[in-house]
Design a protein around this motif. Structure first.
Motif, PDB file in Angstrom:
ATOM      1  N   TYR A  61     -10.360  13.367  -3.034  1.00 47.21           N
ATOM      2  CA  TYR A  61      -9.558  13.905  -1.940  1.00 47.21           C
ATOM      3  C   TYR A  61      -9.390  15.398  -2.141  1.00 47.21           C
ATOM      4  O   TYR A  61      -9.697  15.935  -3.206  1.00 47.21           O
TER       5      TYR A  61
ATOM      6  N   LYS B  22      -8.591   4.690   1.030  1.00 46.68           N
ATOM      7  CA  LYS B  22      -8.254   4.122  -0.271  1.00 46.68           C
ATOM      8  C   LYS B  22      -7.615   5.179  -1.175  1.00 46.68           C
ATOM      9  O   LYS B  22      -6.588   4.928  -1.818  1.00 46.68           O
ATOM     10  N   ALA B  23      -8.209   6.348  -1.238  1.00 45.14           N
ATOM     11  CA  ALA B  23      -7.683   7.416  -2.089  1.00 45.14           C
ATOM     12  C   ALA B  23      -6.314   7.874  -1.605  1.00 45.14           C
ATOM     13  O   ALA B  23      -5.396   8.082  -2.408  1.00 45.14           O
TER      14      ALA B  23
ATOM     15  N   LYS C 275     -10.616  14.226  -8.024  1.00 47.02           N
ATOM     16  CA  LYS C 275     -11.322  12.951  -8.112  1.00 47.02           C
ATOM     17  C   LYS C 275     -10.520  12.039  -9.023  1.00 47.02           C
ATOM     18  O   LYS C 275     -10.099  12.444 -10.108  1.00 47.02           O
ATOM     19  N   THR C 276     -10.321  10.807  -8.575  1.00 42.03           N
ATOM     20  CA  THR C 276      -9.646   9.795  -9.374  1.00 42.03           C
ATOM     21  C   THR C 276     -10.448   8.500  -9.266  1.00 42.03           C
ATOM     22  O   THR C 276     -11.424   8.425  -8.519  1.00 42.03           O
ATOM     23  N   ALA C 277      -9.999   7.487  -9.961  1.00 44.08           N
ATOM     24  CA  ALA C 277     -10.655   6.186  -9.881  1.00 44.08           C
ATOM     25  C   ALA C 277     -10.564   5.616  -8.469  1.00 44.08           C
ATOM     26  O   ALA C 277     -11.387   4.800  -8.065  1.00 44.08           O
ATOM     27  N   ASP C 278      -9.556   6.052  -7.696  1.00 45.27           N
ATOM     28  CA  ASP C 278      -9.371   5.557  -6.328  1.00 45.27           C
ATOM     29  C   ASP C 278     -10.208   6.304  -5.310  1.00 45.27           C
ATOM     30  O   ASP C 278     -10.284   5.911  -4.153  1.00 45.27           O
ATOM     31  N   GLY C 279     -10.825   7.414  -5.707  1.00 44.90           N
ATOM     32  CA  GLY C 279     -11.655   8.180  -4.795  1.00 44.90           C
ATOM     33  C   GLY C 279     -11.375   9.665  -4.881  1.00 44.90           C
ATOM     34  O   GLY C 279     -10.522  10.112  -5.645  1.00 44.90           O
TER      35      GLY C 279
ATOM     36  N   ASP D 146       0.827  -1.200   0.000  1.00 43.84           N
ATOM     37  CA  ASP D 146       0.000   0.000   0.000  1.00 43.84           C
ATOM     38  C   ASP D 146       0.860   1.249   0.000  1.00 43.84           C
ATOM     39  O   ASP D 146       1.762   1.393   0.802  1.00 43.84           O
TER      40      ASP D 146
ATOM     41  N   CYS E 242      -4.343  14.329 -11.358  1.00 40.77           N
ATOM     42  CA  CYS E 242      -5.623  14.933 -10.995  1.00 40.77           C
ATOM     43  C   CYS E 242      -5.748  16.271 -11.703  1.00 40.77           C
ATOM     44  O   CYS E 242      -4.780  17.022 -11.798  1.00 40.77           O
TER      45      CYS E 242
ATOM     46  N   THR F  70      -4.104   6.174   0.230  1.00 42.60           N
ATOM     47  CA  THR F  70      -3.117   5.119   0.023  1.00 42.60           C
ATOM     48  C   THR F  70      -2.635   5.110  -1.422  1.00 42.60           C
ATOM     49  O   THR F  70      -1.440   5.026  -1.685  1.00 42.60           O
ATOM     50  N   ALA F  71      -3.554   5.215  -2.364  1.00 46.85           N
ATOM     51  CA  ALA F  71      -3.176   5.248  -3.774  1.00 46.85           C
ATOM     52  C   ALA F  71      -2.370   6.505  -4.092  1.00 46.85           C
ATOM     53  O   ALA F  71      -1.370   6.448  -4.821  1.00 46.85           O
TER      54      ALA F  71
END
Length: 163
Positions: free
Chosen positions: A83, A121-122, A77-81, A35, A60, A124-125
């Motif tokens: 932020y 999740k966001a 906004k990304t595919a991971d969420g 991670d 982003c 960590t990515a």
């Protein structure tokens, strides 16, 4: 005989210690999971730069929400969420913001004069792209104390962030 037994015991102890050290080194360097690591599996170097430069490194397109002398803030906004990416003009301003934000809970990715806040999740990515240190705040209140009428707006610098 006694000398050879002493040497054998010493060698066995030394070999055992070496095995333990190697095992601990491997465990610490692998971190147990990947991670927040870069594509090469290594700890990413912490990014620096302007809000726009950091957003570009994070892949982003920043939606600028605050553009003040002391801080700049954008929604991403990304595919991971989703932020919020915030940059600061001073280290002190950043630390004060983090100290206050910790009272609201949430997960924060912290670099030099920047912070990203969002769900785990966001963050960590994002750490895999920007590096930094993950900090987790502790929510001390039951919510709704900010007078926002339940819209999710928090104190300055946290508009729309619900931790």
């Amino acid at each position: 005989m006694r000398t050879s037994t002493g040497i054998s015991t010493w060698q066995a102890a030394r070999t055992g210690l070496a095995v333990v050290v190697l095992a601990l080194t491997a465990a610490c360097s692998s971190g147990g999971d990947k991670d927040g690591q870069g594509a090469d599996g290594k700890e990413p170097k912490t990014a620096t730069g302007t809000l726009e430069q950091l957003a570009e490194q994070a892949t982003c397109k920043p939606n600028i929400q605050t553009d003040a002398a002391e801080l700049r803030q954008a929604n991403c906004k990304t595919a991971d969420g989703a932020y919020i990416l915030t940059t600061f003009s001073t280290d002190r301003g950043q630390r004060e913001w983090i100290n206050e934000a910790n009272d609201y809970g949430g997960v924060y990715l912290v670099g030099r004069k920047w912070v990203a806040s969002g769900d785990k999740k966001a963050i960590t990515a994002l750490r895999g792209r920007l590096g930094g240190t993950v900090e987790t705040g502790t929510q001390h209140q039951s919510g709704g104390h900010d007078g926002s009428g339940g819209t999710g707006e928090g104190h300055e610098g946290h508009e729309g962030h619900k931790g």
